[in-house]
Design an enzyme around this catalytic site. Structure first.
Site, PDB file in Angstrom:
ATOM      1  N   GLU A   1      -4.944   0.825   6.393  1.00  0.00           N
ATOM      2  CA  GLU A   1      -5.070   1.287   7.780  1.00  0.00           C
ATOM      3  C   GLU A   1      -6.220   0.590   8.488  1.00  0.00           C
ATOM      4  OE1 GLU A   1      -3.009   2.765   9.584  1.00  0.00           O
ATOM      5  OE2 GLU A   1      -1.711   3.101   7.882  1.00  0.00           O
TER       6      GLU A   1
ATOM      7  N   ASP B   1      -0.209   5.110  17.288  1.00  0.00           N
ATOM      8  CA  ASP B   1      -0.881   3.880  17.711  1.00  0.00           C
ATOM      9  C   ASP B   1      -0.045   3.230  18.825  1.00  0.00           C
ATOM     10  OD1 ASP B   1       1.294   2.823  16.421  1.00  0.00           O
ATOM     11  OD2 ASP B   1       0.152   1.606  14.996  1.00  0.00           O
TER      12      ASP B   1
ATOM     13  N   GLN C   1      -6.221  -4.009  13.879  1.00  0.00           N
ATOM     14  CA  GLN C   1      -6.104  -5.061  14.895  1.00  0.00           C
ATOM     15  C   GLN C   1      -5.386  -6.274  14.332  1.00  0.00           C
ATOM     16  OE1 GLN C   1      -7.349  -4.568  17.962  1.00  0.00           O
ATOM     17  NE2 GLN C   1      -8.637  -2.788  17.602  1.00  0.00           N
ATOM     18  N   THR C   2      -4.626  -6.079  13.275  1.00  0.00           N
ATOM     19  CA  THR C   2      -4.096  -7.226  12.537  1.00  0.00           C
ATOM     20  C   THR C   2      -2.635  -6.960  12.182  1.00  0.00           C
ATOM     21  OG1 THR C   2      -6.305  -7.328  11.554  1.00  0.00           O
ATOM     22  CG2 THR C   2      -4.645  -8.709  10.549  1.00  0.00           C
TER      23      THR C   2
ATOM     24  N   TRP D   1       0.829  -1.218   0.000  1.00  0.00           N
ATOM     25  CA  TRP D   1       0.000   0.000   0.000  1.00  0.00           C
ATOM     26  C   TRP D   1       0.863   1.267   0.000  1.00  0.00           C
ATOM     27  CZ3 TRP D   1      -0.454  -4.076   3.410  1.00  0.00           C
ATOM     28  CH2 TRP D   1       0.286  -3.983   4.590  1.00  0.00           C
TER      29      TRP D   1
ATOM     30  N   TYR E   1      -6.757   7.963  15.222  1.00  0.00           N
ATOM     31  CA  TYR E   1      -5.522   7.383  14.690  1.00  0.00           C
ATOM     32  C   TYR E   1      -5.579   7.286  13.163  1.00  0.00           C
ATOM     33  CZ  TYR E   1      -2.223   4.188  12.841  1.00  0.00           C
ATOM     34  OH  TYR E   1      -1.260   3.657  12.031  1.00  0.00           O
TER      35      TYR E   1
HETATM   36  N1  ADE Z   1       0.564  -0.269  11.014  1.00  0.00           N
HETATM   37  C1  ADE Z   1      -0.484   0.562  10.940  1.00  0.00           C
HETATM   38  N2  ADE Z   1      -0.561   1.141   9.739  1.00  0.00           N
HETATM   39  C2  ADE Z   1       0.479   0.665   9.010  1.00  0.00           C
HETATM   40  C3  ADE Z   1       0.945   0.890   7.703  1.00  0.00           C
HETATM   41  N3  ADE Z   1       0.320   1.718   6.879  1.00  0.00           N
HETATM   42  N4  ADE Z   1       2.047   0.229   7.309  1.00  0.00           N
HETATM   43  C4  ADE Z   1       2.666  -0.613   8.139  1.00  0.00           C
HETATM   44  N5  ADE Z   1       2.285  -0.868   9.376  1.00  0.00           N
HETATM   45  C5  ADE Z   1       1.186  -0.235   9.825  1.00  0.00           C
END
Ligand code: ADE
Length: 353
Positions: A57, A156, A62-63, A35, A138
């Site tokens: 996002e 976060d 939660q993953t 992404w 967030y």
């Molecule tokens: N954790 C939360 N958002 C993220 C992102 N865009 N890339 C990597 N880790 C993340």
């Protein structure tokens, strides 16, 4: 004075040079993620796709990155744009989300996609993003910074951990969290907020990990009070988590000629809108009883699953179906339906296979 240095000096001379050190490190060690655009690309006019940034996002709330990555690829293959996702059938999106958990996110994902498609564009500011379904502080900060390079912070749990260590934060955790959010907000450089957010994510994921942080190679070591103290793993000092209540119930694998019985769960409530196996209520007192339309089921074992607010123990029973199923249930091939079921039901189906 460069903009970046000015931001750091507002946070106090103690953090002079920190954003630059972090960004230099990021330029050399950025993770390649589906992404993202590469480090330095924003400076060359490349613009990330806000749809992909936002989708990632939501999935990553939660993953973990490895778990989310396959889902991200599948979603963007099936629905390459926000307009495509907005036109999808609810059931198809819920089935594609199965296994990612926190299903309210998937329902809000669709609502958000439909709202953005109807508006014709994404809001570009944190405040504008906050008004969309499923976008909290967030996510608004993250999307504003990552997709639109706005001067916003994305704080976060990982960023909290990094800064709890930098500050050797020993106070009340809720006060420390506020202090950390303020500090990170001040440190965000005006010219590279997107890369600053990505750099903190990568530092938290690869170096300043919860257990055994690798301080030897950390670009922020010089600013880190926890490293100076010698025991960075002590931070963050969060209050102990309360034990989760346990709920009990039964789940049934009802086998018919063309598969197993499933229902679409009511849209409100737990696992709302997802496919599910027949199941009793889930109760703390253990008095859920049986599903009254099922007779002669044999117990084959138990599955456990941890939800946000409780732990679930389900006795798994199997039965051959004779005759018609009650309204709302249908038979689906047990091999192919597994992928569309939330994890707790997948576990039960696996136990019975
Ligand atoms: N954790 C939360 N958002 C993220 C992102 N865009 N890339 C990597 N880790 C993340």
């Amino acid at each position: 004075m460069a903009k970046r240095e000015k931001a750091a000096s507002a946070a106090g001379a103690r953090f002079d040079g920190l954003p630059d050190a972090l960004l230099d490190w990021y330029g050399r060690h950025a993770r390649t993620l589906p992404w993202r655009i590469g480090p330095g690309e924003r400076g060359r006019g490349v613009v990330p796709d806000p749809y992909r940034v936002w989708l990632a996002e939501i999935m990553l709330q939660q993953t973990t990155v490895p778990h989310a990555a396959g889902y991200f690829e599948a979603f963007t293959r099936t629905w390459p744009t926000v307009e495509a996702l907005a036109s999808a059938e609810d059931g198809d999106v819920m089935a594609a989300w199965a296994g990612l958990g926190y299903y309210a996110r998937a329902r809000n994902l669709l609502k958000c996609a439909r709202e953005v498609a109807a508006r014709g564009s994404w809001p570009r500011t944190e405040a504008g993003l906050r008004e969309l379904p499923g976008i909290g502080p967030y996510t608004a900060g993250a999307v504003a910074a990552l997709a639109f390079n706005q001067r916003a912070a994305a704080v976060d749990g990982n960023v909290d951990r990094v800064f709890a260590r930098i500050l050797a934060a020993k106070g009340e955790w809720k006060d420390e969290k506020r202090r950390i959010a303020d500090l990170v907000g001040e440190l965000v450089p005006e010219d590279r907020p997107g890369e600053f957010a990505e750099a903190l994510m990568d530092l938290g994921a690869t170096i300043c990990t919860p257990k055994r942080p690798n301080c030897l190679i950390c670009p922020l070591r010089a600013w880190c009070a926890a490293h100076a103290e010698g025991e960075p793993e002590r931070y963050p000092m969060k209050p102990a988590k309360k034990a989760k209540p346990v709920r009990f119930g039964e789940v049934y694998i009802v086998r018919g000629a063309s598969g197993v019985a499933v229902e679409t769960r009511p849209s409100q409530g737990l696992l709302g809108g997802m496919l599910g196996l027949p199941t009793t209520e889930w109760r703390e007192d253990g008095k859920a009883g049986r599903l009254d339309w099922i007779e002669g089921a044999q117990e084959i074992g138990e599955v456990k699953h941890v939800f946000t607010h409780f732990e679930l123990r389900l006795r798994v029973l199997t039965v051959e179906s004779e005759g018609a199923l009650p309204d709302g249930y249908e038979l689906r091939d047990s091999g192919s339906v597994a992928d569309a079921l939330p994890s707790v039901f997948r576990k039960a189906l696996k136990l019975a296979s």
